[in-house]
Design a protein around this motif. Structure first.
Motif, PDB file in Angstrom:
ATOM      1  N   VAL A  25       0.848  -1.180   0.000  1.00 29.00           N
ATOM      2  CA  VAL A  25       0.000   0.000   0.000  1.00 29.00           C
ATOM      3  C   VAL A  25       0.883   1.228   0.000  1.00 29.00           C
ATOM      4  O   VAL A  25       1.818   1.336   0.785  1.00 29.00           O
ATOM      5  N   SER A  26       0.609   2.161  -0.890  1.00 36.73           N
ATOM      6  CA  SER A  26       1.352   3.411  -0.899  1.00 36.73           C
ATOM      7  C   SER A  26       1.132   4.137   0.414  1.00 36.73           C
ATOM      8  O   SER A  26      -0.014   4.304   0.843  1.00 36.73           O
ATOM      9  N   SER A  29      -1.554   6.734   0.587  1.00 36.81           N
ATOM     10  CA  SER A  29      -2.975   6.396   0.508  1.00 36.81           C
ATOM     11  C   SER A  29      -3.562   5.997   1.859  1.00 36.81           C
ATOM     12  O   SER A  29      -4.781   5.860   1.982  1.00 36.81           O
ATOM     13  N   LEU A  30      -2.738   5.797   2.880  1.00 36.86           N
ATOM     14  CA  LEU A  30      -3.207   5.449   4.219  1.00 36.86           C
ATOM     15  C   LEU A  30      -2.991   6.636   5.149  1.00 36.86           C
ATOM     16  O   LEU A  30      -1.874   7.110   5.313  1.00 36.86           O
ATOM     17  N   GLU A  57     -10.467  11.171   7.250  1.00 40.36           N
ATOM     18  CA  GLU A  57      -9.291  11.487   6.445  1.00 40.36           C
ATOM     19  C   GLU A  57      -8.557  12.722   6.949  1.00 40.36           C
ATOM     20  O   GLU A  57      -7.338  12.726   7.066  1.00 40.36           O
ATOM     21  N   ARG A 162     -14.490   4.105   0.047  1.00 38.34           N
ATOM     22  CA  ARG A 162     -13.234   3.982   0.790  1.00 38.34           C
ATOM     23  C   ARG A 162     -13.450   3.079   2.006  1.00 38.34           C
ATOM     24  O   ARG A 162     -14.557   2.987   2.537  1.00 38.34           O
ATOM     25  N   ASN A 206      -8.042   4.259   4.052  1.00 39.77           N
ATOM     26  CA  ASN A 206      -7.403   4.109   2.746  1.00 39.77           C
ATOM     27  C   ASN A 206      -8.139   5.036   1.789  1.00 39.77           C
ATOM     28  O   ASN A 206      -9.329   4.886   1.570  1.00 39.77           O
ATOM     29  N   THR A 207      -7.419   6.006   1.241  1.00 41.24           N
ATOM     30  CA  THR A 207      -8.055   7.032   0.405  1.00 41.24           C
ATOM     31  C   THR A 207      -8.401   6.557  -0.989  1.00 41.24           C
ATOM     32  O   THR A 207      -9.001   7.304  -1.766  1.00 41.24           O
ATOM     33  N   VAL A 208      -8.026   5.304  -1.325  1.00 38.87           N
ATOM     34  CA  VAL A 208      -8.332   4.758  -2.655  1.00 38.87           C
ATOM     35  C   VAL A 208      -9.636   3.963  -2.556  1.00 38.87           C
ATOM     36  O   VAL A 208      -9.679   2.911  -1.901  1.00 38.87           O
ATOM     37  N   ASP A 211     -10.206  -0.190  -2.273  1.00 39.73           N
ATOM     38  CA  ASP A 211      -8.998  -0.880  -1.830  1.00 39.73           C
ATOM     39  C   ASP A 211      -9.205  -1.366  -0.397  1.00 39.73           C
ATOM     40  O   ASP A 211      -9.432  -0.561   0.522  1.00 39.73           O
TER      41      ASP A 211
END
Length: 215
Positions: A25-26, A29-30, A57, A162, A206-208, A211
């Motif tokens: 995970v990038s 993105s977390l 977020e 999300r 997780n902002t994606v 995912d």
């Protein structure tokens, strides 16, 4: 022949490196937050009013959050939780496990529950939207009125797809420590008898969208 074997091995290493890199995970993105929400210590809180909304977020709070507004994901009124059209699953932690042990969102749809519109537990409460799953965040003692955070993590599928995880780590009422979880974040500030309720939340989102990975 030896040269071909070396080339094959190099290709194997490169392919697997690519696969494992894809599974990671990038870090961007977390997003992890620790936020404390504060409420007046009403003896009989009206859970239809006085909610505080929280963006998982940004960590920003919203007074009197309106449903479907993009500025919040989760809301609380003292010990009562609700969501902004999210679905919630509860993950029981094993002995010695902590927040970081929940690495993926559950994939079984039946594990998730939406908010309900009914009377929450407690005297004088009126019908309102709240989430029964997240309400299991504490073990309540009728005699001592202690509300000790349970050893659980909640996974939320937010309205925009999300995924996030949530843990309630501390509950303080009128300066009295009612319960805490050692989440690695420390106990936080000490409160005098301020006639307030303070509830501390730890989350990671997780902002994606779509995912399932949470670590």
């Amino acid at each position: 022949m030896k040269k071909i074997s070396i080339i094959s091995f190099v290709i194997f290493v490169l392919v697997n490196a690519f696969v494992f890199a894809g599974d990671a995970v990038s870090p961007a993105s977390l997003i992890e937050k620790v936020v404390t929400l504060d409420f007046p210590n009403d003896k009989m809180p009206d859970v239809t009013q006085g909610w505080v909304g929280l963006s998982l977020e940004s960590g920003a709070t919203v007074a009197t959050p309106q449903f479907d507004a993009p500025s919040w994901d989760l809301r609380f009124k003292q010990m009562y939780p609700g969501t902004n059209r999210a679905m919630v699953a509860k993950v029981e932690l094993g002995k010695g496990e902590a927040f970081d042990a929940v690495k993926m969102a559950p994939t079984v749809r039946d594990a998730y529950a939406l908010d309900v519109f009914e009377k929450p537990p407690g005297p004088g409460n009126e019908r309102t939207f709240f989430n029964k799953k997240i309400l299991e965040w504490c073990a309540y003692d009728l005699w001592s009125h202690a509300c000790v955070p349970a050893h659980v993590v909640f996974v939320l599928r937010l309205a925009d797809g999300r995924y996030a995880k949530l843990q309630i780590t501390r509950y303080v009422k009128n300066g009295k420590e009612k319960g805490t979880i050692d989440s690695g974040q420390g106990k936080g500030p000490e409160y005098g008898k301020d006639n307030m309720v303070h509830i501390t939340l730890r989350s990671k989102v997780n902002t994606v969208p779509g995912d399932l990975r949470l670590e």
